[in-house]
Structure formats: structure tokens, C-alpha cells
Design a protein around this motif. Sequence first.
Motif, PDB file in Angstrom:
ATOM      1  N   GLU A 205       5.612 -39.260   7.153  1.00 38.79           N
ATOM      2  CA  GLU A 205       4.844 -38.586   7.941  1.00 38.79           C
ATOM      3  C   GLU A 205       3.656 -39.598   8.445  1.00 38.79           C
ATOM      4  O   GLU A 205       3.362 -39.347   9.504  1.00 38.79           O
ATOM      5  N   LEU A 206       3.093 -40.350   7.644  1.00 42.59           N
ATOM      6  CA  LEU A 206       1.923 -41.246   8.108  1.00 42.59           C
ATOM      7  C   LEU A 206       2.249 -42.461   8.395  1.00 42.59           C
ATOM      8  O   LEU A 206       1.713 -43.281   8.668  1.00 42.59           O
ATOM      9  N   GLY A 207       3.474 -42.598   9.107  1.00 42.68           N
ATOM     10  CA  GLY A 207       4.237 -44.116   9.727  1.00 42.68           C
ATOM     11  C   GLY A 207       3.207 -44.398  10.929  1.00 42.68           C
ATOM     12  O   GLY A 207       2.999 -45.640  10.970  1.00 42.68           O
ATOM     13  N   GLY A 208       2.695 -43.542  11.871  1.00 38.82           N
ATOM     14  CA  GLY A 208       1.895 -44.162  12.905  1.00 38.82           C
ATOM     15  C   GLY A 208       0.643 -44.857  12.398  1.00 38.82           C
ATOM     16  O   GLY A 208       0.572 -45.720  12.727  1.00 38.82           O
ATOM     17  N   PRO A 209      -0.177 -44.060  11.520  1.00 36.03           N
ATOM     18  CA  PRO A 209      -1.410 -44.523  11.076  1.00 36.03           C
ATOM     19  C   PRO A 209      -1.251 -45.698  10.159  1.00 36.03           C
ATOM     20  O   PRO A 209      -2.013 -46.786  10.276  1.00 36.03           O
ATOM     21  N   LEU A 210      -0.307 -45.757   9.385  1.00 27.66           N
ATOM     22  CA  LEU A 210       0.054 -46.976   8.551  1.00 27.66           C
ATOM     23  C   LEU A 210       0.472 -48.253   9.404  1.00 27.66           C
ATOM     24  O   LEU A 210      -0.255 -49.281   9.047  1.00 27.66           O
ATOM     25  N   LEU A 211       1.270 -48.194  10.524  1.00 30.05           N
ATOM     26  CA  LEU A 211       1.547 -49.309  11.173  1.00 30.05           C
ATOM     27  C   LEU A 211       0.309 -49.522  12.090  1.00 30.05           C
ATOM     28  O   LEU A 211      -0.117 -50.704  12.093  1.00 30.05           O
TER      29      LEU A 211
ATOM     30  N   LEU B 139       1.309 -48.455  19.045  1.00 33.48           N
ATOM     31  CA  LEU B 139       1.424 -48.714  17.559  1.00 33.48           C
ATOM     32  C   LEU B 139       1.648 -47.269  16.946  1.00 33.48           C
ATOM     33  O   LEU B 139       2.510 -47.289  15.957  1.00 33.48           O
ATOM     34  N   HIS B 140       0.800 -46.420  16.967  1.00 32.32           N
ATOM     35  CA  HIS B 140       0.967 -44.945  16.684  1.00 32.32           C
ATOM     36  C   HIS B 140       2.316 -44.644  16.922  1.00 32.32           C
ATOM     37  O   HIS B 140       3.072 -44.280  15.819  1.00 32.32           O
ATOM     38  N   GLU B 141       2.996 -44.561  17.741  1.00 29.77           N
ATOM     39  CA  GLU B 141       4.441 -44.119  18.378  1.00 29.77           C
ATOM     40  C   GLU B 141       5.414 -44.915  17.577  1.00 29.77           C
ATOM     41  O   GLU B 141       6.273 -44.408  17.023  1.00 29.77           O
ATOM     42  N   LEU B 142       5.285 -46.233  17.641  1.00 28.13           N
ATOM     43  CA  LEU B 142       6.115 -47.143  17.121  1.00 28.13           C
ATOM     44  C   LEU B 142       6.345 -46.462  15.490  1.00 28.13           C
ATOM     45  O   LEU B 142       7.538 -46.551  14.922  1.00 28.13           O
TER      46      LEU B 142
ATOM     47  N   GLY C 259       1.289 -33.201  12.584  1.00 30.30           N
ATOM     48  CA  GLY C 259       2.808 -33.503  13.232  1.00 30.30           C
ATOM     49  C   GLY C 259       2.463 -32.989  14.694  1.00 30.30           C
ATOM     50  O   GLY C 259       3.339 -32.729  15.354  1.00 30.30           O
ATOM     51  N   ALA C 260       1.247 -33.416  15.307  1.00 31.09           N
ATOM     52  CA  ALA C 260       0.945 -33.161  16.648  1.00 31.09           C
ATOM     53  C   ALA C 260       1.342 -34.670  17.368  1.00 31.09           C
ATOM     54  O   ALA C 260       1.066 -35.486  16.847  1.00 31.09           O
ATOM     55  N   ASP C 261       1.435 -34.199  18.810  1.00 32.31           N
ATOM     56  CA  ASP C 261       1.494 -35.529  19.538  1.00 32.31           C
ATOM     57  C   ASP C 261       0.010 -36.092  19.840  1.00 32.31           C
ATOM     58  O   ASP C 261      -1.015 -35.516  19.839  1.00 32.31           O
ATOM     59  N   VAL C 262      -0.202 -37.554  19.309  1.00 28.34           N
ATOM     60  CA  VAL C 262      -1.516 -38.074  19.075  1.00 28.34           C
ATOM     61  C   VAL C 262      -2.143 -38.076  20.436  1.00 28.34           C
ATOM     62  O   VAL C 262      -3.676 -37.963  20.527  1.00 28.34           O
ATOM     63  N   LEU C 263      -1.469 -38.033  21.669  1.00 24.30           N
ATOM     64  CA  LEU C 263      -2.080 -37.663  23.111  1.00 24.30           C
ATOM     65  C   LEU C 263      -2.712 -36.357  23.123  1.00 24.30           C
ATOM     66  O   LEU C 263      -3.653 -36.147  24.077  1.00 24.30           O
ATOM     67  N   ALA C 264      -2.388 -35.512  22.342  1.00 25.64           N
ATOM     68  CA  ALA C 264      -2.698 -33.944  22.556  1.00 25.64           C
ATOM     69  C   ALA C 264      -4.063 -33.897  22.021  1.00 25.64           C
ATOM     70  O   ALA C 264      -4.946 -33.120  22.251  1.00 25.64           O
ATOM     71  N   LEU C 265      -4.654 -35.031  21.219  1.00 23.05           N
ATOM     72  CA  LEU C 265      -5.847 -34.926  20.272  1.00 23.05           C
ATOM     73  C   LEU C 265      -6.820 -35.782  21.397  1.00 23.05           C
ATOM     74  O   LEU C 265      -7.725 -36.535  21.022  1.00 23.05           O
ATOM     75  N   TYR C 266      -6.653 -35.436  22.815  1.00 19.14           N
ATOM     76  CA  TYR C 266      -7.230 -36.501  23.642  1.00 19.14           C
ATOM     77  C   TYR C 266      -8.881 -36.696  23.540  1.00 19.14           C
ATOM     78  O   TYR C 266      -9.556 -37.372  23.856  1.00 19.14           O
ATOM     79  N   PRO C 267      -9.440 -35.201  23.185  1.00 20.08           N
ATOM     80  CA  PRO C 267     -10.927 -35.462  22.887  1.00 20.08           C
ATOM     81  C   PRO C 267     -11.458 -36.283  21.932  1.00 20.08           C
ATOM     82  O   PRO C 267     -12.428 -36.981  22.339  1.00 20.08           O
TER      83      PRO C 267
ATOM     84  N   ALA D 160      -0.963 -37.491  12.871  1.00 19.20           N
ATOM     85  CA  ALA D 160       0.335 -37.483  12.026  1.00 19.20           C
ATOM     86  C   ALA D 160       0.212 -36.417  10.910  1.00 19.20           C
ATOM     87  O   ALA D 160       1.497 -35.839  10.445  1.00 19.20           O
ATOM     88  N   GLY D 161      -1.017 -36.232  10.207  1.00 23.37           N
ATOM     89  CA  GLY D 161      -1.058 -35.241   9.415  1.00 23.37           C
ATOM     90  C   GLY D 161      -0.648 -33.759   9.736  1.00 23.37           C
ATOM     91  O   GLY D 161      -0.299 -32.939   8.770  1.00 23.37           O
TER      92      GLY D 161
END
Length: 172
Positions: free
Chosen positions: A44-50, A33-36, A104-112, A101-102
Amino acid sequence: MSRVFATFFFIGYLKPASGTWGSLAALPFIWALHELGRIFLPFELGGPLLLSVALVLTFFGGLKATRLMTAGGDDHDPSEIVIDEVVGQGIAILPVSIGAAGVGADVLALYPGWIVGFLAFRLFDIWKPWLIGRADRRGDALGVMLDDVIAGVFAAFVVLIAAGVSHAIVMV
């Protein structure tokens, strides 16, 4: 259809710890959903919005499916119903989605943040302190859904605190 939805495509029938399986199964759904949203929404905040919209819709769909599955039964919260875990886990990971999203990072890069969100959500969902336990004791479909929403909110706060501590350590 309500059984398919409430069990999150039958994940709820996995044993033991069907709630943990439901939370794990939610993670790829949250990522997708984040990626779509990031790809198809032109801001910018399309991922969190969806993701947020999907969580609200899933909450109401889960509420209806839970009502249908528990109607006339003695158990108000059968273990195979895990759509509530999907919603709660999504709420727990929402700060990670917003953060990615804020900046501009890959959401998986924030794996912690994903790990903290998963563990904190499972802790609150199992432990059921304070408002979570009160919601669970309602004994109805709303209580089934609401205790996981509150556990997700508590876990989201833990994610935010962990990110703050992590960033403070990195800044030193």
C-alpha cells in the motif's frame, strides 16, 4: 555531472526566482516517484516509500554536488543550485503522498495539498524563520541543503494542519 545534478538539469539557471523554478520542477519528479512506487512496490505505501528513499538519496547527492560546485568560491549558496529545493519540496509533499496511498486515492486528486505544500515551502524557504535561518547561516554545503530540509518539514506540518482543518470542515 555535479553541475547537472545541483542545478536539477539546469533548471537553476532560469531567472528570476531560480528557487521557485526548482520547486516547480520538483513537482513532476515527486509525482513520478509516487506513481512508480505505487506501481512497482507490492504494498500500500509503495509510493511514499520510494519517494522517501529518493529524497534521502537526493539529499546526499545534493550535498556532494553542492560541495563540489561551491569549493573554492566565495558564494556558499549560488542561486543556480536548486537541488536543495527539490528535496525540501519533496518533504513538503510527502504527507500528500502518504495520505493518497493510505486511502487508495490518486495522488493528484489531493491537489489542494500540493498547492498548500508548494506555497508553504516557498514561504518558509524565502522567509527562513528560526531553525531554517540558523541552518542557512552555517555557510557551507550542509547548510545549503539543511535549510531546505527544515523548510520542507515545516511546510509538511502546514500541509497536515490544512488537511486536518479541511477534513474537519467537510465532516461538519
